[in-house]
Design an enzyme around this catalytic site. Structure first.
Site, PDB file in Angstrom:
ATOM      1  N   GLY A 254      51.024   6.405  92.466  1.00 52.62           N
ATOM      2  CA  GLY A 254      51.919   5.766  93.544  1.00 52.62           C
ATOM      3  C   GLY A 254      51.268   6.711  94.842  1.00 52.62           C
ATOM      4  N   HIS A 354      43.258  17.924  82.289  1.00 56.07           N
ATOM      5  CA  HIS A 354      44.346  17.840  83.244  1.00 56.07           C
ATOM      6  C   HIS A 354      45.479  18.694  82.638  1.00 56.07           C
ATOM      7  CE1 HIS A 354      47.682  16.562  85.609  1.00 56.07           C
ATOM      8  NE2 HIS A 354      46.811  16.344  86.533  1.00 56.07           N
ATOM      9  N   HIS A 417      41.369  18.000  91.402  1.00 54.15           N
ATOM     10  CA  HIS A 417      41.447  19.199  90.647  1.00 54.15           C
ATOM     11  C   HIS A 417      39.999  19.609  90.424  1.00 54.15           C
ATOM     12  CE1 HIS A 417      45.514  18.613  89.447  1.00 54.15           C
ATOM     13  NE2 HIS A 417      45.371  17.266  89.144  1.00 54.15           N
TER      14      HIS A 417
END
Ligand code: PQ2
Ligand code: NAD
Length: 475
Positions: A254, A354, A417
């Protein structure tokens, strides 16, 4: 508790008791065409004078169970009801009791129910609050009455279309459109004539020719370059491999969707995308996540998809990149094939995953294990937010003699990242920490999605999803 609607025409049923409850059972059974026997000690109540039933003026006795399929214990003696239920069950029958007692587990409960035309509504509270079950039925009863004429209409249309419209999917699609809120409202407001006119306008209208949609779902990235080089490239590979499918995009983050909207680019959430597919009349929807592991984002995707389960004839979800055991060596082979990692090199490769608090974080150490199994002793897996950490990697490097390390994102995109946590100039980035530890650091700034061999893995996952049998493959 499992609800079913029984067809009792000509089936033998027996009711014990002739009081208020027994009378309700008997009328219901007679209406459904059952062959009814009643046994109670008193003479037959006058209300059954003209009813088609067998009345036995005697209290319960086991031999009365006879050939009956269903047994209703409706006496005012709960110990007797419990006995009737037990003995009926022992004789292989299905039994219910008008009274609830701890030493008796009936096979079925009688729900509150209302019937209007061909619509029957039944509500059970599993014995908790029978009067509420009745109240709910009373509250909803006017709606049923409203729809019973519509039910007859749709029944006629459906039978006619079965004869005249051999394409089952098209039929299903039309009937779904005709039961959407908009259509129901038309029936209520304008009546049967307007509704039937709407139905015939639909049959003349051209429905979309292609009914197969492939929804590619990614976490997303707000970095436009890497977005097209990775997510866009995977989507293009899939489009090329399945030209008969209409391919769509949705993101699960989102935060990223909002950021992109501020930048002027619109991307759908999974629910928005599914809603649009439904509106456009797609009947077969296949969802392929580009997520690396089946973690939180994937769980949410499954939940979102589940809420659309009834909207499509087929709704299936493919598996993320690392899901089944065979996915691990397959990804390693793909990375080797595209030169992302190299075996027996003097360089150490550090893959930055991640990481997640989700239990699937185990995928990262498992991938490290598979690397070693495949002979990549010089390739190590670490994560930003899970295990293994950068410290774990430093310890492993210390035990060996590497001077040069190559940093590689083990993420679909080379976004935030990769740019910051991996390659940034801040002192806690992997690049800075490793440089301080005396290593020469090289950066590979491509997300996994940019590699053709990895794109081919996603194509294979889509292929696998399409080949699953509807029974075995639905999620
Ligand atoms: C739905 C309905 C269908 C029907 O019977 O046709 C039905 N009970 C209805 C009404 C109702 N029942 C009771 C009251 C008084 C107020 C109150 O107590 O709430 C009222 C209200 C009224 O009469 O208005 C009392 C009561 N009911 C049971 C016990 C025994 C116990 O709990 O020990 C007692 C306590 C007696 C006591 O205290 O002495 C047991 C059962 N009643 C069931 C069905 C089954 C569970 C259904 C479910 O909840 O899923 C089950 C297990 C029997 C079975 O499965 O055969 C019908 C509504 C019809 C409608 O309005 O359309
Ligand atoms: N399911 C429900 O909807 C509901 C509602 C209210 C009460 N109840 C419970 O159900 C029981 C029955 O309620 P009711 O209002 O019908 O009672 P009721 O007093 O009107 O009727 C009881 C009937 O059981 C018969 N009976 C007694 N012993 C018998 C036996 N051994 N064999 C055959 N028949 C026998 C009686 O002759 C009578 O006909 C009550 O005890 C009450 O606790 C259930």
């Amino acid at each position: 508790m499992y609800p079913i609607a029984l067809h009792l025409q000509g089936k033998k049923c027996i009711v014990f008791g002739a009081g208020k409850v027994a009378q309700r059972r008997v009328w219901g059974l007679l209406e459904s065409g059952a062959e009814v026997t009643v046994a109670a000690p008193e003479p037959m109540p006058a209300c059954w004078k003209n009813a088609k039933l067998t009345y036995l003026q005697q209290p319960y006795a086991p031999e009365l169970l006879g050939e009956n399929l269903l047994v209703f214990a409706a006496t005012d003696d709960s110990a007797e009801n419990a006995r009737i239920v037990r003995e009926a069950q022992a004789a292989g029958k299905l039994a219910s009791s008008a009274t609830v007692s701890p030493d008796c587990t009936p096979d079925f409960t009688v729900p509150a129910h209302r019937k209007h035309g061909d619509i029957t509504m039944a509500v059970t509270t599993e014995g908790d609050a029978p009067s509420l079950a009745g109240a709910i039925c009373r509250e909803l009863e006017p709606k049923l009455a409203e729809y019973s004429e519509l039910c007859t209409c749709l029944g006629i249309l459906r039978r006619a279309w079965k004869e005249t419209m051999p394409d089952e999917i098209r039929r299903m699609q039309l009937l779904r459109i005709l039961t959407e809120p908009k259509a129901l409202e038309l029936f209520r407001e304008k009546g049967k004539g307007a509704y039937l006119a709407y139905a015939s306008s639909l049959t003349e209208e051209q429905l979309p020719a292609c009914r197969n949609a492939l929804l590619m779902v990614s976490f997303g990235t707000s970095y436009a370059d890497t977005r097209e080089q990775t997510i866009g490239a995977v989507e293009s590979a899939v489009k090329q491999a399945f030209p008969e499918m209409d391919v769509f995009r949705a993101f699960t983050s989102g935060m990223i969707i909002r950021k992109m909207r501020r930048q002027g680019t619109a991307v759908d959430t999974v629910r928005e995308a599914l809603e649009k597919l439904k509106q456009k009349g797609y009947t077969h929807v296949y969802i392929q996540p580009t997520h690396v592991i089946p973690g939180e984002e994937y769980d949410r995707l499954c939940a979102d998809a589940a809420s659309y389960a009834g909207a499509f004839a087929v709704l299936r979800i493919g598996r993320p990149l690392l899901t089944e055991t065979e996915d691990y060596p397959a990804l390693i082979q793909a990375m080797e094939q595209d030169g992302v990692i190299e075996k027996a090199s003097t360089k150490a490769y550090l893959l930055m995953g991640h990481g997640t608090p989700h239990i699937i974080n185990q995928a990262y150490p498992a991938f490290d294990y598979w690397l070693k199994r495949c002979g990549f002793d010089n390739v190590f897996v670490g994560t930003v937010e899970g295990y293994p950490t950068l410290d774990t990697l430093l310890e492993q490097l210390k035990e060996r003699q590497y001077q040069e390390v190559v940093l590689v994102p083990m993420m679909l995109v080379a976004g935030d990242h990769a740019q910051n946590d991996m390659a940034g100039d801040e002192e806690d980035s992997w690049k800075s920490v490793l440089t301080r530890h005396g290593y020469t650091v090289t950066l590979q700034m491509q997300g996994l999605g940019a590699y053709p061999a990895v794109q081919a893995l996603y194509v294979a996952h889509v292929q696998h999803m399409l080949e699953l049998s509807p029974e075995g493959g639905e999620r």
